[in-house]
Scaffold this motif. Structure first.
Motif, PDB file in Angstrom:
ATOM      1  N   VAL A 272       0.897  -1.383   0.095  1.00  0.00           N
ATOM      2  CA  VAL A 272      -0.052  -0.116   0.118  1.00  0.00           C
ATOM      3  C   VAL A 272       0.743   1.356   0.091  1.00  0.00           C
ATOM      4  CG1 VAL A 272      -1.674   1.192   1.356  1.00  0.00           C
ATOM      5  CG2 VAL A 272      -2.011  -1.278   1.099  1.00  0.00           C
ATOM      6  N   PHE A 273       0.976   1.686  -1.133  1.00  0.00           N
ATOM      7  CA  PHE A 273       1.462   3.274  -1.374  1.00  0.00           C
ATOM      8  C   PHE A 273       0.953   4.025  -2.199  1.00  0.00           C
ATOM      9  CE2 PHE A 273       5.889   0.735  -0.819  1.00  0.00           C
ATOM     10  CZ  PHE A 273       6.154   1.266   0.294  1.00  0.00           C
ATOM     11  N   GLN A 274      -0.390   4.475  -1.528  1.00  0.00           N
ATOM     12  CA  GLN A 274      -1.370   4.982  -2.173  1.00  0.00           C
ATOM     13  C   GLN A 274      -0.972   6.530  -2.808  1.00  0.00           C
ATOM     14  OE1 GLN A 274      -1.370   4.493   1.075  1.00  0.00           O
ATOM     15  NE2 GLN A 274      -2.186   6.197   2.394  1.00  0.00           N
ATOM     16  N   HIS A 275      -0.240   6.841  -2.242  1.00  0.00           N
ATOM     17  CA  HIS A 275       0.264   8.344  -2.977  1.00  0.00           C
ATOM     18  C   HIS A 275       0.730   8.276  -4.283  1.00  0.00           C
ATOM     19  CE1 HIS A 275      -0.610   9.832   1.005  1.00  0.00           C
ATOM     20  NE2 HIS A 275       0.315   9.937   1.579  1.00  0.00           N
ATOM     21  N   ARG A 276       1.166   7.327  -4.670  1.00  0.00           N
ATOM     22  CA  ARG A 276       1.688   7.068  -6.104  1.00  0.00           C
ATOM     23  C   ARG A 276       0.436   7.267  -7.116  1.00  0.00           C
ATOM     24  NH1 ARG A 276       5.586   1.844  -6.905  1.00  0.00           N
ATOM     25  NH2 ARG A 276       6.590   2.050  -4.905  1.00  0.00           N
ATOM     26  N   PHE A 277      -0.790   7.265  -6.767  1.00  0.00           N
ATOM     27  CA  PHE A 277      -1.717   6.644  -7.684  1.00  0.00           C
ATOM     28  C   PHE A 277      -2.679   8.065  -8.017  1.00  0.00           C
ATOM     29  CE2 PHE A 277      -0.336   2.773  -6.032  1.00  0.00           C
ATOM     30  CZ  PHE A 277      -0.294   2.162  -7.105  1.00  0.00           C
TER      31      PHE A 277
ATOM     32  N   LEU B 182       7.025   8.178  -2.652  1.00  0.00           N
ATOM     33  CA  LEU B 182       6.455   8.764  -3.603  1.00  0.00           C
ATOM     34  C   LEU B 182       7.555   9.735  -4.145  1.00  0.00           C
ATOM     35  CD1 LEU B 182       4.482  10.148  -5.297  1.00  0.00           C
ATOM     36  CD2 LEU B 182       3.829  11.766  -3.459  1.00  0.00           C
ATOM     37  N   LEU B 183       8.455  10.195  -3.534  1.00  0.00           N
ATOM     38  CA  LEU B 183       9.716  10.858  -4.080  1.00  0.00           C
ATOM     39  C   LEU B 183      10.433   9.745  -5.115  1.00  0.00           C
ATOM     40  CD1 LEU B 183      11.482  13.153  -3.672  1.00  0.00           C
ATOM     41  CD2 LEU B 183      12.816  12.211  -2.167  1.00  0.00           C
ATOM     42  N   LEU B 184      10.601   8.630  -4.537  1.00  0.00           N
ATOM     43  CA  LEU B 184      11.200   7.483  -5.380  1.00  0.00           C
ATOM     44  C   LEU B 184      10.536   7.409  -6.688  1.00  0.00           C
ATOM     45  CD1 LEU B 184      12.572   4.818  -2.825  1.00  0.00           C
ATOM     46  CD2 LEU B 184      13.850   6.898  -4.023  1.00  0.00           C
TER      47      LEU B 184
END
Length: 372
Positions: free
Chosen positions: A123-128, A189-191
Motif C-alpha cells: 500500500v503506497f497510495q500516494h503514487r496513484f 512517492l519521492l522515489l
C-alpha cells in the motif's frame, strides 16, 4: 472487467479505511471475509461493513473464503509471514506498510510468488493520484527539464501515549520509528517521481519520545539522474505537514498535504521565461483523481484484468525498503551507504537496527530525554 473477491486480515483502524475504500470501487471488489484473533472485534467490524465470512485465523480464511486478494492490515511484524502464506496458496496480497521489517525477510517473497503464481503489492497510495502521474511524466522531460534538487519532509506529531500499544516503538515489531512507519509513504512517492536512488548519508536520533527506536531521522540522498534530495522523518513536529518539493531546470513541483492529497495540493511554479511551456504542460494532463487507497485498488484490478505486473509490486517496494535500511545503516555507522551495499551478511540486511547496533548508538550518543 472482473469483480474480485477480497478479504481483510486484521480489523483495526486501517482496516476500516480499506473497507470504506473498497466500497468506492464501483463494483470491482466484493468484500467476502475478514479475519482477526479477537472475536468481538471481528464481529463488530464485519457487522459494520456487512461481511459474511468471519475467521479467527488466516489458514481457515484462505480455505473457506477462497479470496482472489487478501489485504493485510495487521501490525507490521505479521506482514511478511502472512504475505508468504497467501502467496504460496495462490492468493494475491496487498500489504500495508512496511512490507517487511528487513530486507532479509522481504527477499523471501520471491520464492513464495513463484510457488503460488500470485503477486505481492504494498500500500503506497500516494503514487496513484492523477497529479503524481502527471508529475512523474513531466519531471525530467523537455517542458520541466531534469530534476536538480529536492526535499521530502514527513513532519508529524505523536505524544508519548502513542507508544502505549506494546508493539509500537520496537525494532522487533515495527522495524523502526518514523523512517519505517511514517515517512516511508512520502519518500516512496519521492522515489516514484525521481527514480532510482544511489547513495545516502543520514543521521537518526531519539530526541524526546519514550520509544526504543528513533523519533527523528534526516538523510541526504543522491539519485541516479544526478538530483540531490533531503529527507526528514519526524514525530516531534506540532505543526504537522507532509511536503515534497522538486526543483527542475524550468519548473518547481510542490506537494503540500498531510495524510492524502487532491490536485489542489500541488503547486507548479515556472522559471522566468518558461511560464507558457510549463503551464501548458501541466494543465494538459488529466488532473481529476486525488490520491488514496481506492485509486490504488482500481489500478491493481486493472493490472490483474490485463495480466500485467501489479503496481507498487515487490520490485519497487523493495527499492523503498532498501532506502529505509540504508538510512538506518548510514545513521548508525556514520558512513555513506550506496544502493546494493546491504546484502546477505551485512549487519543491516537482517534488521534495521543492524543486529542491535542502532539501539546502542541511540542510547550512547543521541538520547536526550526518554521519560519512563
Amino acid at each position: 472487467m472482473r469483480t474480485y473477491r477480497v478479504a481483510i486480515v486484521g480489523t483495526g483502524g486501517i482496516a476500516a479505511v480499506h473497507a470504506d475504500n473498497l466500497a468506492r470501487t464501483d463494483g470491482r471488489a466484493e468484500l467476502v471475509a475478514a479475519c482477526d484473533v479477537d472475536q468481538g472485534r471481528l464481529d463488530a467490524f464485519a457487522g459494520q461493513h456487512g461481511i459474511e465470512g468471519r475467521y479467527l485465523n488466516l489458514a481457515e480464511l484462505l480455505a473457506g473464503a477462497k479470496p482472489d486478494i487478501v489485504h493485510l492490515c495487521t501490525p507490521p511484524m505479521f506482514h511478511i509471514d502472512q504475505a508468504i502464506e497467501c502467496l504460496e496458496a495462490g492468493v494475491h496480497v496487498l500489504s500495508e506498510k512496511p512490507p517487511a521489517l528487513s530486507l532479509a525477510d522481504f527477499d523471501r517473497l520471491e520464492k513464495a510468488q513463484a510457488k503460488g503464481g500470485a503477486q505481492f503489492s504494498c500500500v503506497f497510495q500516494h503514487r496513484f493520484g492523477d497529479a503524481s502521474a502527471a508529475a512523474r511524466e513531466l519531471i525530467g522531460a523537455a517542458d520541466f527539464g531534469r530534476p536538480l534538487v529536492a526535499r521530502c519532509d514527513t513532519l508529524w506529531y505523536r505524544p508519548d501515549s502513542y507508544w502505549d500499544l506494546p508493539w509500537r516503538g520496537t525494532w522487533n515489531a515495527e522495524g523502526g520509528g518514523p523512517t519505517m512507519g511514517h515517512g516511508i509513504h512520502q519518500f516512496d512517492l519521492l522515489l516514484h517521481l525521481l527514480g532510482q536512488w544511489e547513495e545516502v548519508t543520514a543521521i537518526a536520533a531519539r530526541q524526546d519520545r519514550a520509544t526504543s527506536t528513533e523519533d527523528l531521522s534526516a538523510a541526504l540522498v543522491r539519485f541516479g539522474n544526478g538530483a540531490v534530495a533531503t529527507i526528514v522523518n519526524s514525530l516531534l513536529s506540532p505543526r504537522e505537514t507532509s511536503d515534497i518539493r522538486i526543483d527542475c531546470e524550468f519548473a518547481t513541483v510542490e506537494l503540500n498535504h498531510l495524510y492524502g492529497y487532491s490536485t489542489d495540493n500541488w503547486t507548479i511554479t515556472a522559471a522566468p521565461g518558461h511560464e507558457e511551456q510549463v503551464n501548458k504542460a501541466w494543465t494538459g494532463q488529466p488532473l481529476e483523481r486525488g490520491s488514496g487507497h481506492s485509486a490504488q485498488f482500481l489500478a491493481m484490478y486493472d493490472a490483474l484484468d490485463d495480466g500485467r505486473p501489479l503496481p507498487a509490486g515487490a520490485d519497487s517496494a523493495r527499492q523503498t525498503l532498501e532506502l529505509a535500511a540504508a538510512i538506518y545503516a548510514s545513521a548508525f555507522t556514520g558512513t555513506p551507504v550506496r544502493r546494493g551495499d546491504i546484502v546477505p551478511g551485512h549487519p543491516f540486511y537482517a534488521g534495521m537496527d543492524g543486529e542491535g547496533l542502532g539501539a546502542e548508538v541511540l542510547d550512547a550518543t543521541a538520547l536526550r530525554a526518554v521519560r519512563a
